[in-house]
Design an enzyme around this catalytic site. Structure first.
Site, PDB file in Angstrom:
ATOM      1  N   TYR A 110       6.619   1.326   1.769  1.00 25.37           N
ATOM      2  CA  TYR A 110       7.100   2.113   0.729  1.00 25.37           C
ATOM      3  C   TYR A 110       8.274   1.410   0.139  1.00 25.37           C
ATOM      4  O   TYR A 110       8.971   0.609   0.832  1.00 25.37           O
ATOM      5  CB  TYR A 110       7.406   3.478   1.261  1.00 25.37           C
ATOM      6  CG  TYR A 110       6.500   4.290   1.808  1.00 25.37           C
ATOM      7  CD1 TYR A 110       6.089   5.351   1.069  1.00 25.37           C
ATOM      8  CD2 TYR A 110       5.906   4.219   3.208  1.00 25.37           C
ATOM      9  CE1 TYR A 110       4.953   6.280   1.377  1.00 25.37           C
ATOM     10  CE2 TYR A 110       4.922   4.996   3.488  1.00 25.37           C
ATOM     11  CZ  TYR A 110       4.471   6.064   2.723  1.00 25.37           C
ATOM     12  OH  TYR A 110       3.472   6.934   2.975  1.00 25.37           O
ATOM     13  N   LYS A 146      -2.976   1.249  -4.432  1.00 21.38           N
ATOM     14  CA  LYS A 146      -1.953   0.600  -3.941  1.00 21.38           C
ATOM     15  C   LYS A 146      -2.122  -1.031  -4.258  1.00 21.38           C
ATOM     16  O   LYS A 146      -3.187  -1.568  -4.426  1.00 21.38           O
ATOM     17  CB  LYS A 146      -1.718   0.548  -2.503  1.00 21.38           C
ATOM     18  CG  LYS A 146      -1.386   2.209  -2.455  1.00 21.38           C
ATOM     19  CD  LYS A 146      -1.646   2.453  -0.808  1.00 21.38           C
ATOM     20  CE  LYS A 146      -1.314   4.025  -0.526  1.00 21.38           C
ATOM     21  NZ  LYS A 146      -1.411   4.913  -1.335  1.00 21.38           N
ATOM     22  N   HIS A 168       4.233   8.140  -2.649  1.00 17.76           N
ATOM     23  CA  HIS A 168       2.998   7.070  -2.171  1.00 17.76           C
ATOM     24  C   HIS A 168       3.723   5.786  -1.944  1.00 17.76           C
ATOM     25  O   HIS A 168       4.505   5.267  -2.514  1.00 17.76           O
ATOM     26  CB  HIS A 168       1.774   7.269  -3.026  1.00 17.76           C
ATOM     27  CG  HIS A 168       1.324   8.303  -3.219  1.00 17.76           C
ATOM     28  ND1 HIS A 168       0.537   9.096  -2.480  1.00 17.76           N
ATOM     29  CD2 HIS A 168       1.328   9.289  -4.500  1.00 17.76           C
ATOM     30  CE1 HIS A 168       0.093  10.426  -2.799  1.00 17.76           C
ATOM     31  NE2 HIS A 168       0.640  10.628  -4.171  1.00 17.76           N
TER      32      HIS A 168
END
Length: 188
Positions: A124, A165, A134
């Protein structure tokens, strides 16, 4: 007339050392005051059934920082080396994973396991806590002397892309330093 900005400064509570138990491949403690305060402050562990569970790398990090005592199945306090030996038996590539985890935590990132994504860790961005937003990256730590086929690399990149991601490869050298390579999809 300009309004003055009032900024709230939260004081971080000094967390006292607490005990966690090694149960199989997890570390578990009751959702008590100190463990809960540490979770709220820095998101160490996962809340499950009025308990907080820690991954082995989280536990070792907290042990190294002097935040916890870890008890084995016989209620014996484990020191750093003993815990590493036990963890190496339970998780392949444990030490390489731990070195990358520790480096990212020391840099101020929150690091969580990412087994459900098929990766080692979710990372994160600084200031973001799990549940609020997220993860920005999924990370795979690797030893600098290991190699990765194009097929493996492509598979890792696809996992990152499908979970929205960026892929982060953490290469751990013999001295325990970590170099990071971020890989992301680009449209020409």
């Amino acid at each position: 007339m300009a309004k003055k900005k009032v900024t709230e400064v939260k004081e971080e509570k000094e967390i006292k050392k607490f005990t966690i138990n090694l149960v199989g491949e997890r570390l578990i403690t009751q959702d008590g005051g100190e463990a809960r305060a540490l979770y709220d402050q820095s998101r160490f562990g996962e809340l499950k059934d009025n308990k907080i569970q820690y991954s082995l790398v989280e536990g070792l990090y907290l042990l190294e920082k002097g935040k916890v005592d870890i008890l084995d199945e016989k209620d014996k306090i484990l020191n750093f080396d003993d815990f590493v030996k036990k963890a190496n038996k339970k998780e392949p590539n444990f030490w390489i994973r731990y070195v990358a985890y520790r480096d990212m935590r020391n840099r101020g990132y929150i690091v969580k396991t990412a087994l459900k994504f098929g990766a080692d860790f979710r990372i994160y961005d600084r200031g973001v806590k799990p549940g609020e937003d997220h993860a920005k990256w999924i990370m795979y730590p690797v030893k600098e002397t290991d190699w990765m086929s194009w097929f493996d690399f492509s598979a890792k990149n696809r996992v990152a892309h499908s979970t929205k991601k960026n892929l982060l490869i953490g290469i751990v050298d013999e001295e325990g330093d970590v170099s990071y390579y971020e890989i992301r999809w680009e449209r020409p």
